[in-house]
Write a protein that holds these residues in place. Structure first.
Motif, mmCIF file in Angstrom:
data_model
loop_
_atom_site.group_PDB
_atom_site.id
_atom_site.type_symbol
_atom_site.label_atom_id
_atom_site.label_comp_id
_atom_site.label_asym_id
_atom_site.label_seq_id
_atom_site.Cartn_x
_atom_site.Cartn_y
_atom_site.Cartn_z
ATOM 1 N N ILE A 1 0.779 -1.317 -0.080
ATOM 2 C CA ILE A 1 0.028 -0.092 -0.115
ATOM 3 C C ILE A 1 1.007 1.452 -0.077
ATOM 4 N N TYR A 2 1.948 1.224 0.670
ATOM 5 C CA TYR A 2 2.751 2.352 0.922
ATOM 6 C C TYR A 2 3.605 2.570 -0.610
ATOM 7 N N LEU A 3 4.001 1.486 -0.931
ATOM 8 C CA LEU A 3 4.385 1.497 -2.515
ATOM 9 C C LEU A 3 3.342 2.330 -3.584
ATOM 10 N N ALA A 4 2.205 1.727 -3.406
ATOM 11 C CA ALA A 4 1.229 2.294 -4.234
ATOM 12 C C ALA A 4 0.964 3.787 -4.033
ATOM 13 N N LEU A 5 1.071 4.210 -2.805
ATOM 14 C CA LEU A 5 0.796 5.606 -2.512
ATOM 15 C C LEU A 5 2.125 6.452 -3.162
ATOM 16 N N GLY A 6 3.345 5.860 -2.955
ATOM 17 C CA GLY A 6 4.329 6.415 -3.609
ATOM 18 C C GLY A 6 4.363 6.461 -5.034
ATOM 19 N N ASP A 7 3.758 5.408 -5.799
ATOM 20 C CA ASP A 7 3.803 5.480 -7.084
ATOM 21 C C ASP A 7 2.434 6.518 -7.696
ATOM 22 N N PHE A 8 1.459 6.862 -6.729
ATOM 23 C CA PHE A 8 0.458 7.751 -7.218
ATOM 24 C C PHE A 8 0.674 9.184 -6.959
ATOM 25 N N PHE A 9 1.575 9.353 -5.926
ATOM 26 C CA PHE A 9 1.605 10.608 -5.398
ATOM 27 C C PHE A 9 3.403 10.753 -5.282
ATOM 28 N N ALA A 10 4.074 11.224 -6.194
ATOM 29 C CA ALA A 10 5.546 11.475 -6.482
ATOM 30 C C ALA A 10 6.047 12.779 -5.276
ATOM 31 N N PRO B 1 4.426 14.922 -1.578
ATOM 32 C CA PRO B 1 3.088 14.191 -1.173
ATOM 33 C C PRO B 1 2.972 12.706 -0.833
ATOM 34 N N GLY B 2 3.663 12.006 -1.502
ATOM 35 C CA GLY B 2 3.606 10.606 -1.102
ATOM 36 C C GLY B 2 4.129 10.233 0.087
ATOM 37 N N GLU B 3 5.574 11.092 0.356
ATOM 38 C CA GLU B 3 6.309 10.733 1.570
ATOM 39 C C GLU B 3 5.345 11.350 2.876
ATOM 40 N N PHE B 4 4.566 12.331 2.672
ATOM 41 C CA PHE B 4 3.728 12.656 3.618
ATOM 42 C C PHE B 4 2.583 11.877 3.978
ATOM 43 N N LEU B 5 2.025 11.031 2.787
ATOM 44 C CA LEU B 5 0.891 10.276 3.302
ATOM 45 C C LEU B 5 1.464 8.975 3.979
ATOM 46 N N VAL B 6 2.699 8.288 3.439
ATOM 47 C CA VAL B 6 3.198 7.148 3.875
ATOM 48 C C VAL B 6 3.543 7.406 5.474
ATOM 49 N N ARG B 7 4.243 8.753 5.807
ATOM 50 C CA ARG B 7 4.676 8.961 6.889
ATOM 51 C C ARG B 7 3.339 9.120 8.068
ATOM 52 N N ASN B 8 2.293 9.647 7.667
ATOM 53 C CA ASN B 8 1.185 9.696 8.351
ATOM 54 C C ASN B 8 0.015 8.358 8.536
ATOM 55 N N LEU B 9 0.573 7.501 7.705
ATOM 56 C CA LEU B 9 -0.315 6.237 7.727
ATOM 57 C C LEU B 9 0.444 5.118 8.253
ATOM 58 N N GLN B 10 1.468 5.230 9.075
ATOM 59 C CA GLN B 10 2.086 4.199 9.601
ATOM 60 C C GLN B 10 0.966 3.416 10.727
ATOM 61 N N PRO B 11 1.626 1.974 10.659
ATOM 62 C CA PRO B 11 0.710 1.009 11.574
ATOM 63 C C PRO B 11 0.084 1.518 12.809
ATOM 64 N N TRP B 12 1.202 2.190 13.544
ATOM 65 C CA TRP B 12 0.589 2.611 14.795
ATOM 66 C C TRP B 12 -0.390 3.815 14.910
ATOM 67 N N MET B 13 -0.527 4.504 13.729
ATOM 68 C CA MET B 13 -1.378 5.485 13.417
ATOM 69 C C MET B 13 -2.847 5.097 13.099
ATOM 70 N N VAL B 14 -2.964 3.695 12.615
ATOM 71 C CA VAL B 14 -4.200 3.095 12.253
ATOM 72 C C VAL B 14 -4.875 2.535 13.296
ATOM 73 N N PRO B 15 -6.140 2.909 13.478
ATOM 74 C CA PRO B 15 -6.995 2.370 14.635
ATOM 75 C C PRO B 15 -7.116 0.711 14.377
ATOM 76 N N GLN B 16 -7.616 0.151 15.430
ATOM 77 C CA GLN B 16 -8.005 -1.364 15.537
ATOM 78 C C GLN B 16 -9.153 -1.425 14.379
ATOM 79 N N LEU B 17 -9.206 -2.458 13.745
ATOM 80 C CA LEU B 17 -10.555 -2.611 12.895
ATOM 81 C C LEU B 17 -11.604 -3.302 13.584
ATOM 82 N N HIS B 18 -12.741 -2.704 13.390
ATOM 83 C CA HIS B 18 -14.073 -3.505 13.855
ATOM 84 C C HIS B 18 -14.845 -3.331 12.950
#
Length: 257
Positions: free
Chosen positions: A44-53, A56-73
């Motif tokens: 997914i991070y690879l896809a973000l870097g592919d779509f947003f060069a 912007p891509g670095e910002f999105l990946v940096r702010n979507l790290q696993p510890w920032m993503v809540p538990q799935l319910h």
């Protein structure tokens, strides 16, 4: 080239901006909590870097790290997907206009169709990510210590997996979203053409990204990444709508056909 098309494209782009983060949250949490597959998250991070060069891509990946993503319910997953399916409401109106359809679906029917398309698109995206993730091990074995070669081959595999998946998702949108029966063979060629055009748009993004990022930073500062998503979504929506307009041209000339 009508003003109405720009209005529709801007509405679709605004919906993409609202749906973008919730959709990624669902995908990342699904890969982490259900599949327990870190390699899929890396895809997914690879896809973000592919779509947003660039930045912007670095910002999105940096702010979507696993510890920032809540538990799935299950409840939160459906709420997030309900937010994400808002993209198909203005898209249906625009496609109906392209096909000359005067009656849109009711809100409830639109939401049901949209939810089905979200699950279909999400499933196709997940398939693409899984193919990319499964290739990482043999790519590492082949490239060994050549990190640059591994990155390049990973990106190539992702593109080879993502392109047919994107074309199939476009085909489903062109075929199922308008409020009228459409023969699949009529929309298949345009789905392929638009899919290739959207893939080409990524390279345009790579070319103009440094200049665009600098300008948006000067004009919008902290909102520059949101504006980046909005601008590229607008351009993509215009391409998708142009494909629908081209496909439906015969029906507009002969409404009884």
């Amino acid at each position: 080239m009508e003003t109405e098309a720009h209005v529709y494209a801007l509405a679709v782009a605004a919906s993409v901006l609202l749906a973008f983060y919730p959709f990624l949250m669902v995908m990342l949490s699904f890969c982490r909590d259900i599949l327990h597959w870190p390699a899929a998250m890396e895809a997914i991070y690879l896809a973000l870097g592919d779509f947003f060069a660039g930045e912007p891509g670095e910002f999105l990946v940096r702010n979507l790290q696993p510890w920032m993503v809540p538990q799935l319910h299950i409840t939160s997953m459906f709420l997030l997907l309900f937010t994400a399916n808002g993209i198909f409401e203005p898209m249906e109106v625009a496609l109906n206009r392209a096909w000359g359809v005067t009656q849109n679906r009711t809100y409830l029917k639109n939401q049901l169709i949209s939810l089905g398309l979200i699950f279909a698109s999400g499933g196709l995206a997940l398939l693409s990510l899984m193919l990319t993730a499964m290739s990482r091990r043999w790519i590492s074995d082949v490239t060994g210590t050549h990190a640059a070669a591994a990155v390049w081959i990973n990106q190539l595999v992702f593109k080879l997996a993502a392109l047919p998946v994107s074309i199939l998702a476009l085909f489903l949108v062109y075929w199922l979203l308008p409020n009228r029966p459409i023969e699949p063979r009529r929309v298949a060629p345009v789905a392929i053409t638009v899919g290739l055009a959207l893939e080409s748009l990524k390279y345009v993004n790579l070319l103009v990204s440094p200049l665009l990022t600098e300008k948006l930073k000067h004009e919008y500062e902290i909102f520059r990444f949101s504006v980046t998503i909005l601008l590229w979504s607008f351009v993509s929506a215009m391409i998708v709508l142009a494909g629908a307009h081209w496909t439906a041209r015969k029906d507009r000339r002969d409404p009884l056909s």
